[in-house]
Design a protein around this motif. Structure first.
Motif, PDB file in Angstrom:
ATOM      1  N   VAL A  28       0.841  -1.202   0.000  1.00  0.00           N
ATOM      2  CA  VAL A  28       0.000   0.000   0.000  1.00  0.00           C
ATOM      3  C   VAL A  28       0.876   1.251   0.000  1.00  0.00           C
ATOM      4  O   VAL A  28       0.642   2.202  -0.762  1.00  0.00           O
ATOM      5  CB  VAL A  28      -0.943   0.005   1.224  1.00  0.00           C
ATOM      6  N   VAL A  29       1.916   1.257   0.828  1.00  0.00           N
ATOM      7  CA  VAL A  29       2.820   2.407   0.902  1.00  0.00           C
ATOM      8  C   VAL A  29       3.530   2.615  -0.435  1.00  0.00           C
ATOM      9  O   VAL A  29       3.593   3.738  -0.955  1.00  0.00           O
ATOM     10  CB  VAL A  29       3.849   2.210   2.034  1.00  0.00           C
ATOM     11  N   ALA A  30       4.062   1.535  -0.990  1.00  0.00           N
ATOM     12  CA  ALA A  30       4.819   1.635  -2.242  1.00  0.00           C
ATOM     13  C   ALA A  30       3.955   2.139  -3.392  1.00  0.00           C
ATOM     14  O   ALA A  30       4.442   2.833  -4.295  1.00  0.00           O
ATOM     15  CB  ALA A  30       5.420   0.268  -2.591  1.00  0.00           C
ATOM     16  N   SER A  31       2.678   1.798  -3.358  1.00  0.00           N
ATOM     17  CA  SER A  31       1.775   2.208  -4.447  1.00  0.00           C
ATOM     18  C   SER A  31       1.370   3.672  -4.350  1.00  0.00           C
ATOM     19  O   SER A  31       0.882   4.255  -5.321  1.00  0.00           O
ATOM     20  CB  SER A  31       0.517   1.344  -4.432  1.00  0.00           C
ATOM     21  N   GLY A  32       1.556   4.263  -3.163  1.00  0.00           N
ATOM     22  CA  GLY A  32       1.125   5.641  -2.954  1.00  0.00           C
ATOM     23  C   GLY A  32      -0.374   5.776  -2.744  1.00  0.00           C
ATOM     24  O   GLY A  32      -0.906   6.894  -2.685  1.00  0.00           O
ATOM     25  N   PHE A  33      -1.062   4.645  -2.595  1.00  0.00           N
ATOM     26  CA  PHE A  33      -2.509   4.667  -2.424  1.00  0.00           C
ATOM     27  C   PHE A  33      -2.879   5.206  -1.050  1.00  0.00           C
ATOM     28  O   PHE A  33      -2.203   4.938  -0.058  1.00  0.00           O
ATOM     29  CB  PHE A  33      -3.073   3.260  -2.590  1.00  0.00           C
ATOM     30  N   ILE A  73      -1.071   6.359   4.739  1.00  0.00           N
ATOM     31  CA  ILE A  73      -1.941   5.526   3.901  1.00  0.00           C
ATOM     32  C   ILE A  73      -3.421   5.869   4.065  1.00  0.00           C
ATOM     33  O   ILE A  73      -4.272   5.206   3.481  1.00  0.00           O
ATOM     34  CB  ILE A  73      -1.725   4.029   4.181  1.00  0.00           C
ATOM     35  N   GLY A  74      -3.737   6.911   4.842  1.00  0.00           N
ATOM     36  CA  GLY A  74      -5.138   7.257   5.032  1.00  0.00           C
ATOM     37  C   GLY A  74      -5.379   8.753   5.035  1.00  0.00           C
ATOM     38  O   GLY A  74      -4.572   9.514   5.573  1.00  0.00           O
ATOM     39  N   LYS A  75      -6.479   9.169   4.429  1.00  0.00           N
ATOM     40  CA  LYS A  75      -6.852  10.591   4.453  1.00  0.00           C
ATOM     41  C   LYS A  75      -7.421  10.958   5.820  1.00  0.00           C
ATOM     42  O   LYS A  75      -7.228  12.076   6.300  1.00  0.00           O
ATOM     43  CB  LYS A  75      -7.880  10.875   3.358  1.00  0.00           C
ATOM     44  N   LYS A  76      -8.136  10.018   6.438  1.00  0.00           N
ATOM     45  CA  LYS A  76      -8.666  10.203   7.776  1.00  0.00           C
ATOM     46  C   LYS A  76      -8.412   8.936   8.582  1.00  0.00           C
ATOM     47  O   LYS A  76      -8.240   7.846   8.015  1.00  0.00           O
ATOM     48  CB  LYS A  76     -10.169  10.519   7.723  1.00  0.00           C
ATOM     49  N   HIS A  77      -8.397   9.101   9.902  1.00  0.00           N
ATOM     50  CA  HIS A  77      -8.056   7.972  10.761  1.00  0.00           C
ATOM     51  C   HIS A  77      -9.023   7.876  11.936  1.00  0.00           C
ATOM     52  O   HIS A  77      -9.356   8.877  12.564  1.00  0.00           O
ATOM     53  CB  HIS A  77      -6.623   8.102  11.274  1.00  0.00           C
TER      54      HIS A  77
END
Length: 366
Positions: free
Chosen positions: A75-80, A97-101
């Motif tokens: 997930v990190v490597a993909s930039g998603f 990896i998240g816009k909100k948490h």
């Protein structure tokens, strides 16, 4: 419901899946895409690498096709970036990896850590009830939802005795009462000082031992798990669903494990085993306060004598009901639904105007 949202659930052991399951079910029913994010950073830690491979095996055995699983590094490597990431506690690098948490509480134990500084990382914290809400709320960033892990318990969704016995390959004598022993790991574990006495009563009771994931995987716990596996028939690892085992249990023996609070919510007969390391428990924490109300015994006390004190258990039942109502909001089987609604509410908010929380976060993390 608009299905454009994708929510990730950060997971590093089976316990986390059981915590999330009801929330995932509710989100999926509302057309929200859900992913499990497997913490493969565990592979870089010699002490925990085996837990990662245990997690992989567990996830592969999950019988559902409505969610997917991805490893964290991918997930990190993909930039998603997920629209929202849900986790039980803060982990380094999870922010990217998240816009909100959202934090979903997983225990009331170990207060000095559970209510620590890193909670300002979260946009929303979903609390069990009044107790943790009062400890964590910053300008309405917390909501009381109850305990989603117990939704099946309160809605009658668990298998019957015979099914549970078969699923976990348990050797049980139905003419005997069943004891579930759930010790923590490390210094606060009761294993070293109590395990031989528990073995001594195994001819009078069915004994089930559910090991903490630390005891299952850590090299430093090898001597403990070896002794237990060599001396007890019914030994379960971290992949076992605690609620199923609680259902067929008459008594719960524990120490400083967070399972104490699960046993309270299930209103099981509880004995807390004290150790010589209990002085490390802060007198002002829930761990200390709960020992003032729940049966607890010191080394040297005979467990059998306490188990046979029938009058004790009737009075404790009333106390457990009071504690449950104090710690947990609405034990009705719909905590996962309430959690899902809070996730959707947060996803629908364009901006966060909690300036105090944002300033704290910026000061600490940036």
């Amino acid at each position: 419901m608009d299905n454009k949202y994708i929510v990730g659930f950060f997971i590093q052991n089976p316990f986390h899946y059981y915590l999330y399951e009801s929330v995932i079910d509710s989100l999926v029913s509302k057309s929200i895409t859900c992913h499990l994010i497997l913490n493969d950073m565990l592979k870089d830690d010699n002490e925990w690498v085996n837990m990662y491979y245990g997690l992989i095996n567990f996830v592969e055995d999950i019988d559902r096709k409505d969610i997917e699983a991805f490893v964290f590094s991918t997930v990190v490597a993909s930039g998603f970036q997920y629209d929202c990431v849900i986790s039980p506690y803060y982990h380094n690098n999870i922010g990217q990896i998240g816009k909100k948490h959202i934090r979903l509480m997983y225990s009331l134990a170990k207060e000095s850590w559970t209510y620590s500084w890193w909670n300002v990382f979260y946009d929303k914290i979903l609390c069990y009830g009044d107790y943790d809400f009062r400890k964590l709320n910053i300008y309405n960033n917390c909501e009381k939802i109850g305990n989603p892990k117990f939704d099946k318990w309160f809605r009658g969704g668990l298998p019957d005795y015979s099914e549970i016995k078969k699923e976990h390959n348990l050797s049980l004598d139905e003419t005997k009462k069943t004891i579930l022993y759930v010790p923590t790991y490390g210094e606060l574990s009761s294993i070293d000082q109590w395990i031989k006495e528990i073995k001594d009563i195994s001819n009078k009771f069915n004994i089930i031992i559910k090991l903490h994931h630390g005891t299952v995987y850590l090299q430093s716990e090898e001597y403990r798990r070896n002794y237990i596996k060599q001396n007890f028939l019914n030994v379960l690892n971290d992949a076992a669903d605690l609620l199923k085992i609680l259902k067929i249990t008459d008594y719960v023996l524990s120490d400083n494990s967070g399972v104490i609070y699960d046993a309270v919510l299930a209103e099981k007969n509880i004995i807390l085993l004290n150790t010589t390391h209990n002085h490390q428990i802060n007198d002002h924490t829930i761990e200390s306060k709960i020992r003032e109300k729940i049966v607890n015994i010191d080394v040297g006390t005979k467990i059998l004598e306490i188990l046979q004190a029938k009058d004790l258990w009737g009075s404790q039942k009333k106390i457990l009901s009071e504690i449950k109502n104090t710690l947990f909001f609405k034990a009705d089987g719909f905590a996962g639904e309430r959690a899902a609604n809070e996730v959707i509410k947060l996803l629908s908010q364009a901006n966060d105007h909690n300036h105090f929380l944002l300033s704290l976060r910026e000061k600490i993390f940036y």
